[in-house]
Motif scaffolding. Structure first.
Motif, PDB file in Angstrom:
ATOM      1  N   ARG A 141      80.570  58.024  88.970  1.00 32.50           N
ATOM      2  CA  ARG A 141      79.141  57.865  88.709  1.00 32.50           C
ATOM      3  C   ARG A 141      78.662  56.532  89.278  1.00 32.50           C
ATOM      4  O   ARG A 141      79.239  55.483  88.993  1.00 32.50           O
ATOM      5  N   SER A 142      77.612  56.612  90.084  1.00 37.30           N
ATOM      6  CA  SER A 142      76.963  55.411  90.638  1.00 37.30           C
ATOM      7  C   SER A 142      77.944  54.460  91.308  1.00 37.30           C
ATOM      8  O   SER A 142      77.890  53.229  91.126  1.00 37.30           O
ATOM      9  N   GLY A 143      78.883  55.010  92.069  1.00 35.71           N
ATOM     10  CA  GLY A 143      79.797  54.192  92.839  1.00 35.71           C
ATOM     11  C   GLY A 143      81.078  53.788  92.144  1.00 35.71           C
ATOM     12  O   GLY A 143      81.933  53.133  92.740  1.00 35.71           O
ATOM     13  N   PHE A 144      81.262  54.188  90.854  1.00 32.10           N
ATOM     14  CA  PHE A 144      82.457  53.799  90.116  1.00 32.10           C
ATOM     15  C   PHE A 144      83.268  55.039  89.709  1.00 32.10           C
ATOM     16  O   PHE A 144      82.721  56.023  89.208  1.00 32.10           O
ATOM     17  N   LEU A 145      84.583  54.939  89.912  1.00 33.54           N
ATOM     18  CA  LEU A 145      85.491  56.047  89.616  1.00 33.54           C
ATOM     19  C   LEU A 145      86.311  55.722  88.373  1.00 33.54           C
ATOM     20  O   LEU A 145      86.856  54.622  88.237  1.00 33.54           O
ATOM     21  N   ARG A 146      86.440  56.714  87.451  1.00 31.91           N
ATOM     22  CA  ARG A 146      87.203  56.509  86.220  1.00 31.91           C
ATOM     23  C   ARG A 146      88.132  57.698  85.987  1.00 31.91           C
ATOM     24  O   ARG A 146      87.718  58.853  86.111  1.00 31.91           O
ATOM     25  N   LEU A 147      89.385  57.415  85.639  1.00 35.80           N
ATOM     26  CA  LEU A 147      90.360  58.462  85.348  1.00 35.80           C
ATOM     27  C   LEU A 147      90.152  58.959  83.916  1.00 35.80           C
ATOM     28  O   LEU A 147      90.183  58.168  82.973  1.00 35.80           O
ATOM     29  N   LEU A 148      89.940  60.274  83.752  1.00 35.60           N
ATOM     30  CA  LEU A 148      89.694  60.851  82.431  1.00 35.60           C
ATOM     31  C   LEU A 148      90.972  61.292  81.738  1.00 35.60           C
ATOM     32  O   LEU A 148      91.024  61.347  80.506  1.00 35.60           O
ATOM     33  N   THR A 149      91.991  61.644  82.496  1.00 38.63           N
ATOM     34  CA  THR A 149      93.223  62.192  81.913  1.00 38.63           C
ATOM     35  C   THR A 149      94.343  61.155  81.899  1.00 38.63           C
ATOM     36  O   THR A 149      94.283  60.138  82.600  1.00 38.63           O
ATOM     37  N   THR A 150      95.369  61.440  81.116  1.00 37.63           N
ATOM     38  CA  THR A 150      96.548  60.583  81.039  1.00 37.63           C
ATOM     39  C   THR A 150      97.770  61.374  81.481  1.00 37.63           C
ATOM     40  O   THR A 150      98.007  62.490  80.992  1.00 37.63           O
ATOM     41  N   ASP A 151      98.536  60.832  82.418  1.00 38.30           N
ATOM     42  CA  ASP A 151      99.735  61.524  82.904  1.00 38.30           C
ATOM     43  C   ASP A 151     100.757  61.667  81.784  1.00 38.30           C
ATOM     44  O   ASP A 151     101.062  60.704  81.069  1.00 38.30           O
ATOM     45  N   HIS A 152     101.306  62.867  81.637  1.00 35.74           N
ATOM     46  CA  HIS A 152     102.361  63.112  80.653  1.00 35.74           C
ATOM     47  C   HIS A 152     103.709  62.994  81.351  1.00 35.74           C
ATOM     48  O   HIS A 152     104.444  63.976  81.520  1.00 35.74           O
ATOM     49  N   SER A 153     104.019  61.801  81.785  1.00 37.71           N
ATOM     50  CA  SER A 153     105.282  61.570  82.478  1.00 37.71           C
ATOM     51  C   SER A 153     105.809  60.197  82.101  1.00 37.71           C
ATOM     52  O   SER A 153     105.079  59.333  81.608  1.00 37.71           O
ATOM     53  N   ALA A 154     107.103  59.995  82.308  1.00 39.47           N
ATOM     54  CA  ALA A 154     107.747  58.718  81.995  1.00 39.47           C
ATOM     55  C   ALA A 154     108.496  58.222  83.217  1.00 39.47           C
ATOM     56  O   ALA A 154     109.161  59.005  83.918  1.00 39.47           O
ATOM     57  N   GLN A 155     108.397  56.929  83.500  1.00 39.71           N
ATOM     58  CA  GLN A 155     109.035  56.318  84.661  1.00 39.71           C
ATOM     59  C   GLN A 155     110.391  55.755  84.245  1.00 39.71           C
ATOM     60  O   GLN A 155     110.470  54.794  83.456  1.00 39.71           O
ATOM     61  N   LEU A 156     111.481  56.343  84.730  1.00 42.20           N
ATOM     62  CA  LEU A 156     112.812  55.846  84.410  1.00 42.20           C
ATOM     63  C   LEU A 156     113.155  54.606  85.223  1.00 42.20           C
ATOM     64  O   LEU A 156     113.756  53.659  84.730  1.00 42.20           O
ATOM     65  N   ASN A 157     112.782  54.643  86.489  1.00 38.13           N
ATOM     66  CA  ASN A 157     112.973  53.514  87.400  1.00 38.13           C
ATOM     67  C   ASN A 157     111.998  53.692  88.556  1.00 38.13           C
ATOM     68  O   ASN A 157     111.291  54.711  88.624  1.00 38.13           O
ATOM     69  N   PRO A 158     111.902  52.729  89.490  1.00 38.22           N
ATOM     70  CA  PRO A 158     110.929  52.857  90.589  1.00 38.22           C
ATOM     71  C   PRO A 158     111.069  54.130  91.410  1.00 38.22           C
ATOM     72  O   PRO A 158     110.106  54.604  92.002  1.00 38.22           O
ATOM     73  N   GLU A 159     112.248  54.728  91.421  1.00 33.98           N
ATOM     74  CA  GLU A 159     112.458  55.928  92.237  1.00 33.98           C
ATOM     75  C   GLU A 159     112.441  57.224  91.423  1.00 33.98           C
ATOM     76  O   GLU A 159     112.400  58.311  91.995  1.00 33.98           O
TER      77      GLU A 159
END
Length: 586
Positions: A141-159
Motif C-alpha cells: 500500500r502506497s509504496g510499502f510492502l508488508r508480509l502478512l503470513t509467518t513461515d512455519h519452518s525452522a532453520q537448523l543451520n545456514p544450509e
C-alpha cells in the motif's frame, strides 16, 4: 490484466505465474477465481491461492494440485450464511484430512501427499488470508510492502531448514487466519519459496511500486529470481484492488445468518420467486415442498427447518451445513443442490426434483426381486455412497426411505438417487460427533449401524453395514437380525441378537452370497468389510474363502454322519451279541 467490471461489487485486476523455474518438473500450483456472478462475488468474494508440494514427500505435486483444485471448488459451494473464516477453515480441514489419509495409504512406499498452502479471499472491504507452511502473502500500500503470513519452518543451520506445518502432515490442521482492511489501489502478492528465497522483500516492494501491470510484475519478479540463482519452482500471484463496494457486505451477512424460519407453507404461496405446488413430507424436524421457479418454470424441492428448533443454534448450524454437504457431492446417484441466485427471505435450501418413488415403496410393489435387478440397484447405491466417501463424508443414515427409484419411460431402466443429507458426518470438520437420534422413524434403527446408535462413529464401515442390510432385504424381504432390532436400546440388547441366514428366507441364495451378507452386517468391526468395493466384490463373485469354509463344514457334517452311522452299527451289533448270548444260556 484481468478485470471483472461491476458498479456495486469488488473489482480486482490480477495476474499469476507458475513455472518450473530452475527445477525439473513443477510441484507448485496456483489458482484464481473471480466470480462473474454478482451474487457469488458479493457473498463469497474473489479467491487467490498458491500451493507448493513438499519434495521429500514424493507425491507433492499431486498434493498441491489437489489442494488448489478442491479449495476453489468447495469454498464456493459453502452456504451463503457461513462467514469467510468458517467456510475456508471447514474446507481446508477436509482437504488436510484427505491428503493425510492418502499419505498413509502409501506408507510403505513413503509417497506422502504434503504441500504448503496460502489463500487470499477478497470480500467487501476486507482481505482474509489462510496459511500453512512457507508460501507467503504480502500486502502493498502506497509504496510499502508488508508480509502478512509467518513461515512455519525452522532453520537448523545456514544450509538446512525443515517444514514444521503443511497440509497432509497431521490429522488435525493448524491453520493461520488473519484479516486486513483494504482500500482502492491496494496490491497483494502471493509467492512460493522459489521466489521469496531468492528475491528480497525490498526488491519486491520496488517492483510493485514501479510497475502497474500485474502480469509485468510477475515476469519481472521471475526474472530477478532466476538471475539471482533460483533452482526451484517459481509461483507468483499479483492482485490489484481497483474498486470497492459502496456498502459493507458484512451487514448483509449478519442479516442472512439471522434469517427467520419460514411459516408452514401451502399450495399457491410464493416465496422469493418460487411458487409452492404441494407439501411432499413433514416431520417434527423438517418439511419438504414441491416448488416451481416463476421465471424458469423449473421444479425443485424446498427443504425448510421445523419451527420446533427455532431457538436451537446447533440444529440451525446443522441445517445450514446440509446444503454445503449436498453441493460438494457430485454423483448421478445423489440428489443435486440447486444454487440460488436470488436473496432468501427465509431459511431454506433447494434440491433437484426427482420424479420417482422411495425404495421402501418400490420393494412392496416389486418383491420378489430378480437377482440381477437387485444387484444393479445395489451397485448404484454403492456409487452414490462412494461419492460421499470421496468427499471425506459418511452418510450415516442410508435406508430405503432415503433412496428414490426412477424408471426411464423409454428404456425402462431403473436408477436410484440418495436424497437426504441430514445425518451426514464430514471428517476433518471441527465438530463434535452427534449420533443419530433413536427416533420412532421407520427404518432408522433397522438400517443404521448399532455403533452409531450407541454413540460410536464407525465411519465408512457404518455405510457398509447399511448397504449390506438393504441388499439382504432386497433378496429376502426381511432384515438380517429380524424385527427385534427396532427395540434395541443398549449394547447388551444388540448382543442378544443373532444373524438370521438369508437362506432361511430364500433357499435359492448361494452359501457364499449369504456369508458375504453376514460379514457385511457383522456388529464386530474387525469382522465387517472396511470398504464398499470389498462388499460388492464378494456379492458379485464367490469368495474362495467362503467356499472353503463351506467345504470344511460339509466335511465335518459328513464325518459326523459317518461316526453316527458307525456307532449305530456297533450298538445294533452289541444288542445282537447280547441276544445270542441270552439265547444260548436258555
Amino acid at each position: 490484466m484481468n478485470g471483472i467490471p461491476s458498479a456495486e461489487h469488488l473489482v480486482v485486476g490480477h495476474a499469476s505465474l507458475c513455472d518450473e523455474g530452475g527445477k525439473d518438473g513443477n510441484e507448485d500450483a496456483v489458482g484464481v477465481r473471480v466470480p462473474v456472478d454478482a451474487h457469488m462475488l458479493t457473498y463469497k468474494g474473489a479467491v487467490f491461492a498458491v500451493a507448493d508440494g513438499v519434495t521429500s514427500a514424493e507425491a507433492g505435486q499431486d498434493a498441491s494440485e489437489t489442494a488448489i483444485r478442491t479449495f476453489l471448488r468447495d469454498y464456493f459451494s459453502t452456504p451463503d450464511t457461513w462467514s469467510v473464516a468458517h467456510s475456508a477453515s471447514q474446507v481446508l480441514s477436509t482437504i488436510n484430512l484427505r491428503l493425510y489419509r492418502h499419505s498413509h495409504q502409501f506408507n510403505n512406499e513413503m509417497k506422502g501427499q504434503l504441500c504448503t498452502f496460502s489463500a487470499l479471499v477478497l470480500k467487501s472491504h476486507t482481505a482474509h488470508f489462510f496459511h500453512v507452511g512457507d508460501t507467503r502473502i504480502y500486502h502493498w500500500r502506497s509504496g510499502f510492502l508488508r508480509l502478512l503470513t509467518t513461515d512455519h519452518s525452522a532453520q537448523l543451520n545456514p544450509e538446512r531448514r525443515f517444514l514444521a506445518r503443511a497440509l497432509g502432515m497431521d490429522g488435525r490442521l493448524q491453520l493461520d487466519h488473519g484479516k486486513q482492511d483494504i482500500t482502492s489501489g491496494d496490491r497483494f502478492l502471493l509467492t512460493s519459496d522459489g521466489l521469496h528465497d531468492y528475491v528480497q522483500d525490498s526488491q519486491m516492494q520496488e517492483v510493485l511500486s514501479q510497475i502497474s501491470d500485474p502480469k509485468a510484475v510477475c515476469e519481472e519478479l521471475r526474472r530477478l529470481a532466476m538471475m539471482q540463482g533460483c533452482d526451484d519452482n517459481i509461483s507468483v500471484i499479483v492482485v490489484t484492488v481497483e474498486q470497492l463496494p459502496n456498502i459493507d457486505i458484512d451487514d448483509f451477512h449478519d442479516q442472512l445468518t439471522r434469517l427467520p424460519f419460514p411459516p408452514a407453507l401451502k399450495a399457491g404461496m410464493k416465496v422469493d420467486g418460487l411458487e409452492v405446488i404441494q407439501e411432499i413430507f413433514a416431520s417434527s424436524r423438517s418439511h419438504l415442498y414441491l416448488v416451481r421457479d416463476l421465471d424458469s418454470g423449473q421444479r425443485a424441492v424446498m427443504k425448510t427447518p421445523s419451527a420446533n428448533y427455532e431457538d436451537d443454534s446447533s440444529y440451525i448450524e446443522r441445517f445450514i451445513r446440509e446444503e454445503w454437504i449436498g453441493s460438494r457431492v457430485d454423483s448421478p446417484h445423489v440428489v443435486k443442490i440447486i444454487r440460488q441466485s436470488r436473496p432468501r427471505s427465509f431459511l431454506y435450501y433447494l434440491m433437484e426434483y426427482v420424479d420417482g418413488i422411495s425404495m421402501e415403496q418400490w420393494l412392496t410393489q416389486n418383491y420378489p426381486v430378480k437377482p440381477a435387478r437387485a444387484i444393479k440397484l445395489i451397485e448404484q447405491i454403492a456409487l452414490g455412497v462412494k461419492a460421499f466417501h470421496d468427499c471425506e463424508a459418511v452418510h450415516q443414515d442410508l435406508k430405503p426411505g432415503n433412496i428414490i427409484i426412477t424408471t426411464d419411460p423409454v428404456s425402462q431402466k431403473e436408477s436410484i438417487k440418495i436424497v437426504d443429507f441430514g445425518s451426514v458426518f464430514v471428517a476433518g470438520v471441527a465438530e463434535v460427533f452427534i449420533p443419530i437420534e433413536h427416533e420412532a422413524v421407520l427404518g432408522t434403527a433397522s438400517y443404521s449401524d448399532p455403533q452409531y446408535l450407541t454413540g460410536r462413529n464407525s465411519g465408512i464401515q457404518g455405510d457398509v453395514y447399511a448397504l449390506a442390510t438393504i441388499c439382504y432385504e432386497l433378496f429376502t424381504g426381511s432384515l438380517p437380525y429380524g424385527e427385534k432390532i427396532e427395540a434395541c436400546q443398549t449394547p447388551s440388547d444388540y448382543d442378544r441378537l443373532r444373524y438370521i441366514s438369508a437362506r432361511k428366507h430364500n433357499p435359492a441364495i448361494p452359501v457364499w452370497f449369504d456369508r458375504a451378507l453376514e460379514k457385511g452386517v457383522s456388529f464386530d468391526l474387525q469382522q465387517r468389510y472396511t470398504t464398499m468395493e470389498a462388499l460388492l466384490t464378494d456379492l458379485k463373485n464367490p469368495n474362495p474363502a467362503f467356499l472353503r469354509e463351506e467345504v470344511k463344514q460339509n466335511t465335518r457334517s459328513s464325518s459326523l454322519l459317518f461316526w453316527q452311522l458307525l456307532s449305530g452299527f456297533w450298538f445294533v451289533t452289541l444288542l445282537l451279541v447280547i441276544y445270542l448270548f441270552v439265547l444260548n444260556q436258555t
